[in-house]
Design an enzyme around this catalytic site. Sequence first.
Site, PDB file in Angstrom:
ATOM      1  N   TYR A 171     -25.087 -20.419   1.794  1.00  0.00           N
ATOM      2  CA  TYR A 171     -26.462 -20.324   2.302  1.00  0.00           C
ATOM      3  C   TYR A 171     -27.083 -18.946   2.067  1.00  0.00           C
ATOM      4  O   TYR A 171     -27.513 -18.293   3.016  1.00  0.00           O
ATOM      5  CB  TYR A 171     -26.503 -20.654   3.800  1.00  0.00           C
ATOM      6  CG  TYR A 171     -25.956 -22.025   4.103  1.00  0.00           C
ATOM      7  CD1 TYR A 171     -26.756 -23.163   3.946  1.00  0.00           C
ATOM      8  CD2 TYR A 171     -24.633 -22.197   4.506  1.00  0.00           C
ATOM      9  CE1 TYR A 171     -26.250 -24.423   4.189  1.00  0.00           C
ATOM     10  CE2 TYR A 171     -24.127 -23.459   4.749  1.00  0.00           C
ATOM     11  CZ  TYR A 171     -24.935 -24.566   4.593  1.00  0.00           C
ATOM     12  OH  TYR A 171     -24.437 -25.814   4.833  1.00  0.00           O
ATOM     13  N   TYR A 216     -23.296 -31.732  12.994  1.00  0.00           N
ATOM     14  CA  TYR A 216     -23.053 -31.214  11.641  1.00  0.00           C
ATOM     15  C   TYR A 216     -21.830 -31.914  11.062  1.00  0.00           C
ATOM     16  O   TYR A 216     -20.774 -31.956  11.696  1.00  0.00           O
ATOM     17  CB  TYR A 216     -22.820 -29.693  11.651  1.00  0.00           C
ATOM     18  CG  TYR A 216     -22.496 -29.184  10.266  1.00  0.00           C
ATOM     19  CD1 TYR A 216     -23.516 -28.996   9.323  1.00  0.00           C
ATOM     20  CD2 TYR A 216     -21.184 -28.944   9.862  1.00  0.00           C
ATOM     21  CE1 TYR A 216     -23.227 -28.571   8.034  1.00  0.00           C
ATOM     22  CE2 TYR A 216     -20.891 -28.526   8.567  1.00  0.00           C
ATOM     23  CZ  TYR A 216     -21.916 -28.345   7.665  1.00  0.00           C
ATOM     24  OH  TYR A 216     -21.628 -27.935   6.381  1.00  0.00           O
ATOM     25  N   ASP A 239     -15.546 -37.092  13.975  1.00  0.00           N
ATOM     26  CA  ASP A 239     -15.396 -35.989  13.035  1.00  0.00           C
ATOM     27  C   ASP A 239     -14.705 -34.847  13.784  1.00  0.00           C
ATOM     28  O   ASP A 239     -15.332 -34.110  14.531  1.00  0.00           O
ATOM     29  CB  ASP A 239     -16.776 -35.577  12.508  1.00  0.00           C
ATOM     30  CG  ASP A 239     -16.699 -34.388  11.562  1.00  0.00           C
ATOM     31  OD1 ASP A 239     -15.641 -33.749  11.486  1.00  0.00           O
ATOM     32  OD2 ASP A 239     -17.722 -34.104  10.912  1.00  0.00           O
ATOM     33  N   LYS A 254     -10.516 -28.390   7.776  1.00  0.00           N
ATOM     34  CA  LYS A 254     -10.470 -27.006   8.260  1.00  0.00           C
ATOM     35  C   LYS A 254      -9.049 -26.512   8.601  1.00  0.00           C
ATOM     36  O   LYS A 254      -8.356 -26.049   7.714  1.00  0.00           O
ATOM     37  CB  LYS A 254     -11.440 -26.834   9.423  1.00  0.00           C
ATOM     38  CG  LYS A 254     -12.882 -26.891   8.909  1.00  0.00           C
ATOM     39  CD  LYS A 254     -13.888 -26.266   9.839  1.00  0.00           C
ATOM     40  CE  LYS A 254     -15.179 -25.962   9.106  1.00  0.00           C
ATOM     41  NZ  LYS A 254     -16.308 -26.824   9.451  1.00  0.00           N
TER      42      LYS A 254
HETATM   43  C1  LIG Z   1     -16.981 -27.759   8.512  1.00  0.00           C
HETATM   44  C2  LIG Z   1     -17.267 -29.126   8.953  1.00  0.00           C
HETATM   45  C3  LIG Z   1     -17.449 -30.166   8.013  1.00  0.00           C
HETATM   46  C4  LIG Z   1     -17.439 -29.915   6.525  1.00  0.00           C
HETATM   47  O1  LIG Z   1     -16.213 -29.482   6.035  1.00  0.00           O
HETATM   48  P1  LIG Z   1     -16.154 -28.711   4.626  1.00  0.00           P
HETATM   49  O2  LIG Z   1     -14.697 -28.443   4.430  1.00  0.00           O
HETATM   50  O3  LIG Z   1     -16.979 -27.477   4.772  1.00  0.00           O
HETATM   51  O4  LIG Z   1     -16.693 -29.630   3.612  1.00  0.00           O
HETATM   52  C5  LIG Z   1     -17.688 -31.434   8.506  1.00  0.00           C
HETATM   53  N1  LIG Z   1     -17.739 -31.678   9.826  1.00  0.00           N
HETATM   54  C6  LIG Z   1     -17.535 -30.717  10.742  1.00  0.00           C
HETATM   55  C7  LIG Z   1     -17.573 -31.065  12.199  1.00  0.00           C
HETATM   56  C8  LIG Z   1     -17.321 -29.406  10.348  1.00  0.00           C
HETATM   57  O5  LIG Z   1     -17.167 -28.447  11.270  1.00  0.00           O
END
Ligand SMILES: *Cc1c(COP(=O)(O)O)cnc(C)c1O
Length: 432
Positions: free
Chosen positions: A19, A147, A248, A277
């Site tokens: 970004y 997100y 997620d 992550k």
């Molecule tokens: C960071 C994140 C993503 C995206 O993961 P990337 O490895 O950056 O593609 C998706 N969902 C959540 C909740 C995140 O924190």
Amino acid sequence: MIDIKALLDFDTRHIWHPYTSMKDPLPVYPVKEAKGVWLYLYDGKRLIDGMASWWAVIHGYNHPVLNQAICKQVERMSHVMFGGITHEPAVSLARRLLEITPRPLDRIFFADSGSVSVEVALKMAIQYWTSKGKGEKKRFLTVLKGYHGDTFGAMSVCDPINGMHELFTHVLPQHLFAPEPPPLSAGDFKEEHIEPLREIAERHRHEIAAVIIEPVVQGAGGMRFYSPAYLKRLRELCDSYDLLLIFDEIATGFGRTGELFASYLAGVSPDIMCVGKALTGGYMTFGATLTTEEVALTISEGKPGVFMHGPTFMGNPLACAVSLASIQLLFSYDWKGKVKKMEEIMRRELSKCADVKGVNEVRVLGSIGVVEMMDVVDVAQIQKMFVEKGVWIRPFGKLIYIMPPYVIEEDELVTLCNAIFDIVRSISAEKY
Ligand SMILES: *Cc1c(COP(=O)(O)O)cnc(C)c1O
């Protein structure tokens, strides 16, 4: 000798950072190496890392156990295609992940990043309903302030206004958004908190494939915490309206909230779950999408009889090996006690910020500490002040927050919190 000035000049001219502008980029700090919670800069300065490289580096940098796992695997093979081939690291990791995630999750797809694991989850949900002859169930319902990643499918379920992707709203599929769950500070869960979502779910149930949500903690969309009881009710609603539920857990997974996965805080199981992550202990890019036998078999019974996804680097052996080692490392000590202790320290130390003018709210959950300001902060300026204080904290928007590696010592965590307190006071003195 590395010419740091030349390195930075080239970087500024040619390399995109997350970004950022190519015309007027914010300064970047060259890191030479990292060990434990410390980032070492070329100028000899060292910083305590408050970010764990965006939730990922839970065991700290350059960990001997993880180093060894990855080195041993390099000597066997760094990669092999996953089409028609399997290998021990993938099988061992799958076995372990399925053991530690909520029970009905029984099938796993290895993806190459968090965003891709979200794409895979969305595709699973759509293929599931198509297989059942309900191809009209192809929209997603989610909440504001979410997100889920930067790729197109993931972007389409990120917050459409507040999110990072407002610019693309007109080209994205139009999904359904309910108000975000009220913050934990709003008190106990009440039915009215979820009523707007329930109403949309009921009205659009015929065209909704799944609800996708970050359980308990909304990360990059605002660092918000909400009641686990919301998720219990959400599970009931999904069942009664025939919607799949996708969690997620890319940010929340592997202990960050105080439970291994945030779904355990709620005692709720999703139909599909994304991890990423911290999966590899922050060593490399990797993700996974887990689902139930029912979803997996239904997809496979429909046309074309297979799940339609297969990245080149699927199931990468290095990523699998280091992920397995990271999980074993996590279970090798009292991580829960450690996260609890971090929570106590941050509650004690960050609460001082609450009385500073210009601070909207201080909130702490597990090993996540957040100071939300009234106004957007100047990232470049504040970043510089933090570096001068010997800490690495990267604010965004109104948020100054930390989620350090679990190996952090009490005095180091106190240093991080004090740095935040000092900076918040100096912003306050300047502006309010
Ligand atoms: C960071 C994140 C993503 C995206 O993961 P990337 O490895 O950056 O593609 C998706 N969902 C959540 C909740 C995140 O924190």
